[in-house]
Design a protein around this motif. Structure first.
Motif, PDB file in Angstrom:
ATOM      1  N   LEU A  44       0.837  -1.205   0.000  1.00 42.04           N
ATOM      2  CA  LEU A  44       0.000   0.000   0.000  1.00 42.04           C
ATOM      3  C   LEU A  44       0.870   1.253   0.000  1.00 42.04           C
ATOM      4  CD1 LEU A  44      -2.793   1.276   0.107  1.00 42.04           C
ATOM      5  CD2 LEU A  44      -2.803   0.933   2.607  1.00 42.04           C
TER       6      LEU A  44
ATOM      7  N   ARG B 181       2.113   1.735  -3.484  1.00 40.41           N
ATOM      8  CA  ARG B 181       1.049   2.291  -4.352  1.00 40.41           C
ATOM      9  C   ARG B 181       0.866   3.785  -4.066  1.00 40.41           C
ATOM     10  NH1 ARG B 181      -4.355  -1.418  -4.706  1.00 40.41           N
ATOM     11  NH2 ARG B 181      -5.106   0.466  -5.794  1.00 40.41           N
ATOM     12  N   PHE B 182       0.951   4.143  -2.796  1.00 44.63           N
ATOM     13  CA  PHE B 182       0.822   5.560  -2.405  1.00 44.63           C
ATOM     14  C   PHE B 182       1.927   6.376  -3.074  1.00 44.63           C
ATOM     15  CE2 PHE B 182      -0.409   9.047   0.280  1.00 44.63           C
ATOM     16  CZ  PHE B 182       0.756   9.647   0.748  1.00 44.63           C
ATOM     17  N   ARG B 183       3.153   5.856  -3.000  1.00 43.59           N
ATOM     18  CA  ARG B 183       4.285   6.555  -3.637  1.00 43.59           C
ATOM     19  C   ARG B 183       4.111   6.619  -5.154  1.00 43.59           C
ATOM     20  NH1 ARG B 183       7.884   3.192  -0.328  1.00 43.59           N
ATOM     21  NH2 ARG B 183       8.541   4.413   1.510  1.00 43.59           N
TER      22      ARG B 183
ATOM     23  N   ALA C 259       1.571   6.677  -6.827  1.00 46.72           N
ATOM     24  CA  ALA C 259       0.477   7.584  -7.241  1.00 46.72           C
ATOM     25  C   ALA C 259       0.821   9.041  -6.924  1.00 46.72           C
ATOM     26  CB  ALA C 259      -0.818   7.192  -6.536  1.00 46.72           C
TER      27      ALA C 259
ATOM     28  N   GLY D   8       2.311  10.103  -3.898  1.00 44.53           N
ATOM     29  CA  GLY D   8       2.405  10.414  -2.462  1.00 44.53           C
ATOM     30  C   GLY D   8       3.848  10.404  -1.988  1.00 44.53           C
TER      31      GLY D   8
ATOM     32  N   LEU E  62      -4.111   5.906   4.530  1.00 44.60           N
ATOM     33  CA  LEU E  62      -3.256   5.570   3.382  1.00 44.60           C
ATOM     34  C   LEU E  62      -4.102   5.042   2.222  1.00 44.60           C
ATOM     35  CD1 LEU E  62      -0.102   3.808   4.905  1.00 44.60           C
ATOM     36  CD2 LEU E  62      -0.132   5.881   3.476  1.00 44.60           C
TER      37      LEU E  62
ATOM     38  N   THR F 184      -6.278   7.943   0.598  1.00 42.70           N
ATOM     39  CA  THR F 184      -5.518   8.925  -0.205  1.00 42.70           C
ATOM     40  C   THR F 184      -4.850   8.253  -1.407  1.00 42.70           C
ATOM     41  OG1 THR F 184      -3.785   8.678   1.462  1.00 42.70           O
ATOM     42  CG2 THR F 184      -5.098  10.662   1.556  1.00 42.70           C
ATOM     43  N   THR F 185      -4.477   6.978  -1.268  1.00 43.76           N
ATOM     44  CA  THR F 185      -3.923   6.261  -2.422  1.00 43.76           C
ATOM     45  C   THR F 185      -4.996   6.107  -3.491  1.00 43.76           C
ATOM     46  OG1 THR F 185      -2.354   5.047  -1.037  1.00 43.76           O
ATOM     47  CG2 THR F 185      -2.894   4.082  -3.192  1.00 43.76           C
TER      48      THR F 185
ATOM     49  N   ARG G   1      -5.519   9.509  -5.147  1.00 39.63           N
ATOM     50  CA  ARG G   1      -4.367   9.880  -5.985  1.00 39.63           C
ATOM     51  C   ARG G   1      -4.325   9.064  -7.281  1.00 39.63           C
ATOM     52  NH1 ARG G   1      -0.276  12.912  -4.031  1.00 39.63           N
ATOM     53  NH2 ARG G   1      -0.307  13.513  -1.831  1.00 39.63           N
ATOM     54  N   GLU G   2      -4.624   7.779  -7.172  1.00 43.98           N
ATOM     55  CA  GLU G   2      -4.537   6.921  -8.361  1.00 43.98           C
ATOM     56  C   GLU G   2      -5.529   7.367  -9.422  1.00 43.98           C
ATOM     57  OE1 GLU G   2      -2.801   2.710  -6.510  1.00 43.98           O
ATOM     58  OE2 GLU G   2      -4.974   2.946  -6.785  1.00 43.98           O
TER      59      GLU G   2
END
Ligand SMILES: O=C(COP(=O)(O)O)N(O)CCCOP(=O)(O)O
Ligand SMILES: [Zn+2]
Length: 305
Positions: free
Chosen positions: A217, A220-222, A224, A226, A258, A261-262, A265-266
């Motif tokens: 996760l 994925r956050f990064r 996208a 983050g 997380l 927001t992921t 963002r995606e």
């Protein structure tokens, strides 16, 4: 159905499983929590901190209460980290069925006094209470013993605290901490201490700071867009062991933050032209539901409703 924390946590402790206590700050998070609990036939605690109450107020509390009342599984609405007697009483007036009074930063006697005041008032209204003893904070495993003991919950003190306050469940300091950075490698959680406390104290025990901050996760956050450092959370296996030792309530907020927001963002990264909130928050809600489902399976609450 809307129930108290005791209705959910006493069976959990007895059954050696834990129940997720998930923080909410809006409708989509609330839906992800309660709809997933219904899908898995799991009891669940939905919690609002004082920050969440400031942000969403009675509007948000009413969303939780309405979904809980219509739910086919037991749901409690819990005040997370109530900072005072007044805050706890205000939450009860808002319709909360469980309240935390967190006076753990005061000296022992003051913590007892504040907690007992809330317990007496809450019990008079049929509401159950969580209190905290010890200081939440990430503890590196190498830290020297006396420094560790300065923070973590003392088992013998816990006995005295529970007897003198009458609290229904007890948040204990076991090395976990709030947020995404819980330590290095596999964050330390003092399982031996949990076991010792549970041998002396029979009420449900609570673990704060228990998000797993799953690596996939975080990536994925990064990916996208983050930005996050060396984030790491509590291992699933440690939570499973903790549940065997009497932890009945497990607090999760960071994982939902997380996931939400992921998800947002995606969508925005993939479709810069998108501005339909349903197409932005819908996938975020789905990703949060996956997080809730994973946690319920780890904690063993699936099918317990
Ligand atoms: O234990 C936890 C969360 O633990 P986690 O960070 O590991 O999810 N909590 O009590 C959540 C605290 C949230 O407070 P606020 O809304 O003021 O930011
Ligand atoms: Zn907490």
């Amino acid at each position: 159905m809307l129930v108290t924390g005791n209705d959910i946590l006493i069976p959990a402790r007895a059954g050696k499983y834990a129940v997720g206590a998930f923080n909410t700050n809006n409708m989509e998070i609330t839906q992800a929590i309660i709809h997933t609990a219904e899908k898995l036939r799991s009891p669940v605690m939905v919690q609002m901190s004082e920050g969440a109450i400031k942000y969403g107020g009675q509007d948000l509390a009413d969303i939780v209460i309405d979904l809980a009342q219509r739910s086919t599984v037991p749901v409690a609405l819990h005040l997370d980290h109530g900072s005072s007697y007044d805050s706890a009483l205000k939450a009860i007036k808002m319709g909360f069925t469980s309240v935390m009074i967190d006076a753990s930063h005061y000296p022992f006697e003051e913590n007892v006094h504040e907690t007992r005041r809330v317990v007496e008032a809450a019990h008079a209204m049929g509401i159950s209470v969580e209190a905290e003893l010890g200081r939440l904070g990430g503890i590196e495993e190498h830290v020297v013993v006396d420094e560790k003991d300065a923070f973590l919950t003392d088992p013998e003190e816990a006995v005295k605290f529970v007897e003198e306050t009458g609290t229904d469940y007890l948040a204990i300091a076991i090395g976990t901490s709030h947020g995404a950075y819980k330590g290095k490698g596999r964050p330390f959680i003092d399982l031996a201490r949990i076991k010792r406390i549970s041998e002396l104290v029979s009420i449900p025990l609570v673990a704060h700071g228990s998000s797993g901050v799953p690596a996939e996760l975080v990536q994925r956050f990064r990916d996208a867009g983050g930005e996050i450092g060396d984030a790491v959370g509590i291992a699933d296996e440690d939570l499973q062991q903790a549940a065997q030792y009497g932890i009945a309530k497990v607090n999760v907020d960071t994982d939902l933050r997380l996931a939400m927001t992921t998800g947002v963002r995606e969508v925005l990264k993939k479709n810069p032209k998108e501005f339909d909130p349903r197409k932005i928050f819908g996938p975020a809600r789905d990703l949060m539901s996956q997080v809730v489902e994973h946690k319920m399976r780890v904690l063993g609450s699936v099918g317990k409703a």
